[in-house]
Motif scaffolding. Structure first.
Motif, PDB file in Angstrom:
ATOM      1  N   THR A  14       0.840  -1.201   0.000  1.00  0.00           N
ATOM      2  CA  THR A  14       0.000   0.000   0.000  1.00  0.00           C
ATOM      3  C   THR A  14       0.875   1.251   0.000  1.00  0.00           C
ATOM      4  O   THR A  14       0.566   2.237  -0.679  1.00  0.00           O
ATOM      5  CB  THR A  14      -0.960  -0.003   1.204  1.00  0.00           C
ATOM      6  OG1 THR A  14      -1.658  -1.258   1.240  1.00  0.00           O
ATOM      7  CG2 THR A  14      -1.969   1.120   1.106  1.00  0.00           C
ATOM      8  N   ARG A  15       1.977   1.219   0.731  1.00  0.00           N
ATOM      9  CA  ARG A  15       2.917   2.347   0.767  1.00  0.00           C
ATOM     10  C   ARG A  15       3.444   2.655  -0.635  1.00  0.00           C
ATOM     11  O   ARG A  15       3.473   3.810  -1.064  1.00  0.00           O
ATOM     12  CB  ARG A  15       4.083   2.051   1.706  1.00  0.00           C
ATOM     13  CG  ARG A  15       5.157   3.146   1.747  1.00  0.00           C
ATOM     14  CD  ARG A  15       6.316   2.787   2.679  1.00  0.00           C
ATOM     15  NE  ARG A  15       5.842   2.613   4.032  1.00  0.00           N
ATOM     16  CZ  ARG A  15       5.821   1.444   4.677  1.00  0.00           C
ATOM     17  NH1 ARG A  15       6.259   0.335   4.085  1.00  0.00           N
ATOM     18  NH2 ARG A  15       5.373   1.359   5.910  1.00  0.00           N
ATOM     19  N   ALA A  16       3.857   1.625  -1.360  1.00  0.00           N
ATOM     20  CA  ALA A  16       4.418   1.816  -2.698  1.00  0.00           C
ATOM     21  C   ALA A  16       3.394   2.457  -3.637  1.00  0.00           C
ATOM     22  O   ALA A  16       3.721   3.376  -4.390  1.00  0.00           O
ATOM     23  CB  ALA A  16       4.896   0.482  -3.264  1.00  0.00           C
ATOM     24  N   VAL A  17       2.162   1.985  -3.582  1.00  0.00           N
ATOM     25  CA  VAL A  17       1.111   2.542  -4.437  1.00  0.00           C
ATOM     26  C   VAL A  17       0.805   3.986  -4.029  1.00  0.00           C
ATOM     27  O   VAL A  17       0.678   4.876  -4.879  1.00  0.00           O
ATOM     28  CB  VAL A  17      -0.158   1.672  -4.392  1.00  0.00           C
ATOM     29  CG1 VAL A  17      -1.293   2.315  -5.181  1.00  0.00           C
ATOM     30  CG2 VAL A  17       0.137   0.271  -4.921  1.00  0.00           C
ATOM     31  N   ALA A  18       0.714   4.230  -2.729  1.00  0.00           N
ATOM     32  CA  ALA A  18       0.414   5.578  -2.235  1.00  0.00           C
ATOM     33  C   ALA A  18       1.477   6.587  -2.675  1.00  0.00           C
ATOM     34  O   ALA A  18       1.158   7.705  -3.087  1.00  0.00           O
ATOM     35  CB  ALA A  18       0.297   5.569  -0.715  1.00  0.00           C
ATOM     36  N   LYS A  19       2.737   6.190  -2.589  1.00  0.00           N
ATOM     37  CA  LYS A  19       3.822   7.092  -2.999  1.00  0.00           C
ATOM     38  C   LYS A  19       3.724   7.436  -4.481  1.00  0.00           C
ATOM     39  O   LYS A  19       3.920   8.597  -4.870  1.00  0.00           O
ATOM     40  CB  LYS A  19       5.187   6.458  -2.698  1.00  0.00           C
ATOM     41  CG  LYS A  19       5.538   6.482  -1.231  1.00  0.00           C
ATOM     42  CD  LYS A  19       6.907   5.874  -0.987  1.00  0.00           C
ATOM     43  CE  LYS A  19       7.305   5.990   0.469  1.00  0.00           C
ATOM     44  NZ  LYS A  19       8.651   5.453   0.720  1.00  0.00           N
TER      45      LYS A  19
END
Length: 157
Positions: A14-19
């Motif tokens: 989720t972090r990777a997509v959010a960034k």
């Protein structure tokens, strides 16, 4: 119009997509962090996650770096936990006045959103809530087409 991408991520997907979304939108980016850490053992985590979701539990979260109440548009990212958003996201959402905001949720998952879309609509009363973007992963590998994510982000701009 100010935009905020806020997310909770346990494993990093989720972090990777959010960034990527925040960079594309030139939006502020904020991570929701729990005070208590979750266990590394997957089976223990799965059992704990089920108990938390089914009981309506909301963990304590660390102080946030931005005040979501000051944004017109909020993009919320969550992993799917037991067919809905993570308890930490539930806690975050309980701290914001949603009336009049535009909200664009996305959920990382292994293939099923469950009742995440309807749960978002219920929790974000007063907001204009777009359909949830399902971002699928298989063992940490993104399986959702890049074009699908880009089209969803383009609709926010």
């Amino acid at each position: 119009m100010k935009k905020l991408v806020v997310y909770y991520s346990l494993g990093g997907n989720t972090r990777a997509v959010a960034k990527r979304i925040a960079q594309s939108l030139r939006a502020d980016l904020m991570e929701i962090r729990t005070i208590k850490t979750y266990p590394d053992d997957y089976d223990v985590l799965l059992s704990l996650g089920e108990k938390e979701v089914k009981s309506g539990y909301m963990p304590q979260i660390a102080p946030l770096t931005f005040d979501a109440n000051t944004y017109d548009t909020v993009i919320i990212g969550t992993p799917v936990w037991w067919y809905t958003y993570a308890p930490a996201v539930k806690k975050f959402m309980s701290t914001v006045r949603w009336k009049g905001k535009k909200v664009y949720p996305f959920a990382t998952n292994g293939g099923e959103l469950g009742h995440t879309p309807s749960d978002f609509r219920k929790a974000l009363r007063g907001a204009e809530v777009s359909p949830v973007l399902s971002v699928r992963f298989d063992n940490g590998v993104l399986t959702t087409e890049e074009s699908e994510i880009k089209a969803w982000v383009a609709a926010i701009k």
